[in-house]
Scaffold this motif. Sequence first.
Motif: not given
Length: 313
Positions: A20, A290-291, A104, A294, A107-108, A297-298, A111-112
């Motif tokens: 981060d 990437d998803g 995922t 993401h 999400l990837g 992070r959620l 980008g959500g």
Amino acid sequence: MSVLGIDVGGSGSRVALRRDDDGTRDELAGPGAQVGARGSSVAEVVRALLRDAAARWPGETATLTGVGIGATGLTSLVEDPGSLAGAVTQEVSAPVAVAADAVTAHLGALGGAGGAVVALGTGAIAVGHGGPGTGGWRRVDGWGHLLGDRGSGAWIGRQGLEAALRTADGVDTDGAALLAAGRRRFGEPATWPGQLYTRPDRAGVLAAFAADVARLSAAGDPASLALLATAGDEAAVSVLAALGDDLPPRVALTGGMAQAGGALTAAFADGVAARRPDVEVRQAQGDPLDGALHLARLAAEGTVVAQEDFVWT
């Protein structure tokens, strides 16, 4: 602080650490999940990736803020996906979210954001979601290489070998190039059933032949071109079914087979446009790994919403 993302497919797996403080990212690769009489080996693959990550990045993995895991076969081949989330939480001492690989992938790719995504890897599955703060996930396909996974690598590989065997049987000559490719990869056709029917990684082996189909398509082989075009159109049908009439009108194609490009991606775009001209076909922003990051992070933020058959915390 850092988050960890894990992506487990039928042909391979990956784990990524994202820091981060400076946004840097490192990855490791691992084996794919296998399917046998006792179900899927997803849990074993995840545990092995966690050990590899801890060995490679001991400091960062000791202070993770979240872990996101996307894996194939969770809803149909893993008895209790929720227990996997609990087991990983005990190992990493951080919030963990486990999701079907289609989540995922979504999400990837978006980008959500809301919309629908079809992921064509070894398998195939389409999912739709309204985006942050909206309702739940919906799924189309993902039935595995024996019953569905339309347009996937395993589906393309199987169809390609079927066309090759039609030529070997003297039914037609359309699959001549595919038959030659099959012989190069597997040997004589008489040995193919024995090589494929008994293997726990059969889906991955079939998907490997999809790479041969893609190469023949790029070289102009008519049968391979037609096969990839059919796969792209099947993906369009699935993604629109997942989108429905109530989600934001945007879709994306993602997964390893999306990299084949050419006839497959053109047929996907054409298939969407022909059936739903109001829908935007987007280039995928990122891949399932990437998803997974993401999702991690959620999880770190505490904003993951669990949903049976899709997301577990």
